[in-house]
Enzyme design. Structure first.
Site, PDB file in Angstrom:
ATOM      1  N   ASP A 197      -2.454 -10.302   6.473  1.00 16.69           N
ATOM      2  CA  ASP A 197      -3.094 -10.314   5.159  1.00 16.69           C
ATOM      3  C   ASP A 197      -3.081 -11.746   4.612  1.00 16.69           C
ATOM      4  O   ASP A 197      -2.078 -12.457   4.681  1.00 16.69           O
ATOM      5  CB  ASP A 197      -2.339  -9.374   4.207  1.00 16.69           C
ATOM      6  CG  ASP A 197      -3.132  -9.067   2.954  1.00 16.69           C
ATOM      7  OD1 ASP A 197      -3.505  -7.900   2.766  1.00 16.69           O
ATOM      8  OD2 ASP A 197      -3.378  -9.993   2.158  1.00 16.69           O
ATOM      9  N   ASN A 210      -4.839   2.056  -0.134  1.00 16.86           N
ATOM     10  CA  ASN A 210      -5.392   2.130  -1.479  1.00 16.86           C
ATOM     11  C   ASN A 210      -6.770   2.761  -1.373  1.00 16.86           C
ATOM     12  O   ASN A 210      -7.641   2.245  -0.665  1.00 16.86           O
ATOM     13  CB  ASN A 210      -5.490   0.723  -2.094  1.00 16.86           C
ATOM     14  CG  ASN A 210      -4.122   0.097  -2.318  1.00 16.86           C
ATOM     15  OD1 ASN A 210      -3.169   0.784  -2.674  1.00 16.86           O
ATOM     16  ND2 ASN A 210      -4.017  -1.204  -2.093  1.00 16.86           N
ATOM     17  N   GLN A 255      -7.988  -0.599  -4.503  1.00 17.95           N
ATOM     18  CA  GLN A 255      -8.761  -0.993  -3.317  1.00 17.95           C
ATOM     19  C   GLN A 255      -9.778  -2.065  -3.719  1.00 17.95           C
ATOM     20  O   GLN A 255     -10.542  -1.880  -4.682  1.00 17.95           O
ATOM     21  CB  GLN A 255      -9.482   0.215  -2.696  1.00 17.95           C
ATOM     22  CG  GLN A 255     -10.206  -0.155  -1.397  1.00 17.95           C
ATOM     23  CD  GLN A 255     -10.789   1.045  -0.663  1.00 17.95           C
ATOM     24  OE1 GLN A 255     -10.745   2.177  -1.151  1.00 17.95           O
ATOM     25  NE2 GLN A 255     -11.356   0.792   0.507  1.00 17.95           N
ATOM     26  N   SER A 256      -9.772  -3.172  -3.007  1.00 20.92           N
ATOM     27  CA  SER A 256     -10.702  -4.255  -3.325  1.00 20.92           C
ATOM     28  C   SER A 256     -11.659  -4.546  -2.174  1.00 20.92           C
ATOM     29  O   SER A 256     -12.705  -5.154  -2.376  1.00 20.92           O
ATOM     30  CB  SER A 256      -9.930  -5.529  -3.694  1.00 20.92           C
ATOM     31  OG  SER A 256      -9.120  -5.943  -2.609  1.00 20.92           O
ATOM     32  N   HIS A 273      -8.448   0.420   5.344  1.00 24.14           N
ATOM     33  CA  HIS A 273      -7.397  -0.391   5.952  1.00 24.14           C
ATOM     34  C   HIS A 273      -6.035   0.162   5.582  1.00 24.14           C
ATOM     35  O   HIS A 273      -5.820   0.666   4.485  1.00 24.14           O
ATOM     36  CB  HIS A 273      -7.500  -1.864   5.541  1.00 24.14           C
ATOM     37  CG  HIS A 273      -7.650  -2.095   4.064  1.00 24.14           C
ATOM     38  ND1 HIS A 273      -8.850  -1.896   3.412  1.00 24.14           N
ATOM     39  CD2 HIS A 273      -6.776  -2.507   3.119  1.00 24.14           C
ATOM     40  CE1 HIS A 273      -8.694  -2.181   2.122  1.00 24.14           C
ATOM     41  NE2 HIS A 273      -7.435  -2.543   1.914  1.00 24.14           N
ATOM     42  N   HIS A 328      -2.260  -1.059   4.959  1.00 20.81           N
ATOM     43  CA  HIS A 328      -1.360  -2.189   4.776  1.00 20.81           C
ATOM     44  C   HIS A 328      -0.052  -1.814   5.485  1.00 20.81           C
ATOM     45  O   HIS A 328       0.495  -0.729   5.263  1.00 20.81           O
ATOM     46  CB  HIS A 328      -1.021  -2.393   3.301  1.00 20.81           C
ATOM     47  CG  HIS A 328      -2.183  -2.796   2.433  1.00 20.81           C
ATOM     48  ND1 HIS A 328      -2.406  -4.097   2.046  1.00 20.81           N
ATOM     49  CD2 HIS A 328      -3.163  -2.068   1.864  1.00 20.81           C
ATOM     50  CE1 HIS A 328      -3.475  -4.149   1.267  1.00 20.81           C
ATOM     51  NE2 HIS A 328      -3.960  -2.925   1.131  1.00 20.81           N
TER      52      HIS A 328
HETATM   53  P1  DGP Z   1      -6.921  -3.666  -0.951  1.00 21.81           P
HETATM   54  O1  DGP Z   1      -6.640  -4.254  -2.288  1.00 21.81           O
HETATM   55  O2  DGP Z   1      -6.064  -2.424  -0.644  1.00 21.81           O
HETATM   56  O3  DGP Z   1      -8.393  -3.414  -0.746  1.00 21.81           O
HETATM   57  O4  DGP Z   1      -6.456  -4.758   0.102  1.00 21.81           O
HETATM   58  C1  DGP Z   1      -7.281  -5.792   0.554  1.00 21.81           C
HETATM   59  C2  DGP Z   1      -6.390  -6.826   1.172  1.00 21.81           C
HETATM   60  O5  DGP Z   1      -7.211  -7.695   1.942  1.00 21.81           O
HETATM   61  C3  DGP Z   1      -5.649  -7.724   0.173  1.00 21.81           C
HETATM   62  O6  DGP Z   1      -4.236  -7.560   0.367  1.00 21.81           O
HETATM   63  C4  DGP Z   1      -6.056  -9.136   0.529  1.00 21.81           C
HETATM   64  C5  DGP Z   1      -6.684  -8.994   1.893  1.00 21.81           C
HETATM   65  N1  DGP Z   1      -7.799  -9.891   2.148  1.00 21.81           N
HETATM   66  C6  DGP Z   1      -8.896 -10.052   1.370  1.00 21.81           C
HETATM   67  N2  DGP Z   1      -9.742 -10.923   1.939  1.00 21.81           N
HETATM   68  C7  DGP Z   1      -9.154 -11.317   3.109  1.00 21.81           C
HETATM   69  C8  DGP Z   1      -9.556 -12.197   4.150  1.00 21.81           C
HETATM   70  O7  DGP Z   1     -10.616 -12.828   4.136  1.00 21.81           O
HETATM   71  N3  DGP Z   1      -8.697 -12.336   5.206  1.00 21.81           N
HETATM   72  C9  DGP Z   1      -7.502 -11.658   5.258  1.00 21.81           C
HETATM   73  N4  DGP Z   1      -6.736 -11.872   6.328  1.00 21.81           N
HETATM   74  N5  DGP Z   1      -7.111 -10.811   4.304  1.00 21.81           N
HETATM   75  C10 DGP Z   1      -7.923 -10.645   3.242  1.00 21.81           C
END
Ligand code: DGP
Length: 114
Positions: A31, A87, A94-95, A100, A102
């Site tokens: 992440d 999420n 969730q963003s 996914h 975690h």
């Molecule tokens: P969520 O909030 O549950 O949708 O988690 C999305 C996660 O994705 C957050 O912990 C940050 C991660 N993330 C967002 N953009 C990138 C990226 O470009 N590369 C990586 N490795 N992680 C990312």
């Protein structure tokens, strides 16, 4: 569509990521904004936007993700103390709208989560 998310781009190799595992069905990478010393994201290659969008046809894929999460946690040295988080939906944090898991560890984790 979740194919157009940042995770779709990582899957296609258009955006770099620190990949720690991949197979025919899924990929795991670190992440970018870790919430703990160890924080890995595990995603299916199939572009399912949210867990609630998964269908009965996805049952074996979802099982594969769970078993793979355990395998990745073991290979990455999480020991037996880690947490899996999904999420589902904006209201739950969730963003990125590509399903996914975690995989979080490397520090003590309190309960309930915020
Ligand atoms: P969520 O909030 O549950 O949708 O988690 C999305 C996660 O994705 C957050 O912990 C940050 C991660 N993330 C967002 N953009 C990138 C990226 O470009 N590369 C990586 N490795 N992680 C990312």
């Amino acid at each position: 569509m979740s194919e157009d998310t940042i995770f779709g781009k990582i899957l296609r190799g258009d955006v770099p990521a620190n990949i720690v595992y991949e197979d025919d069905h899924c990929m795991a990478f670190k992440d970018m904004f870790p919430a703990a010393p160890m924080h890995i994201l595990l995603i299916p290659r199939k572009p399912i936007a949210r867990l609630c969008d998964a269908e009965s046809d996805d049952q074996s894929l979802l099982g594969h993700l769970m078993l793979t999460a355990s395998k990745v946690a073991d290979a990455q040295g999480f020991g037996d103390a880690y947490r899996l988080v999904v999420n589902n939906g904006e209201g739950a944090g969730q963003s990125v709208f590509h399903l996914h898991l975690h995989i979080i560890g490397g520090r003590s984790l309190s309960w309930p989560p915020g």
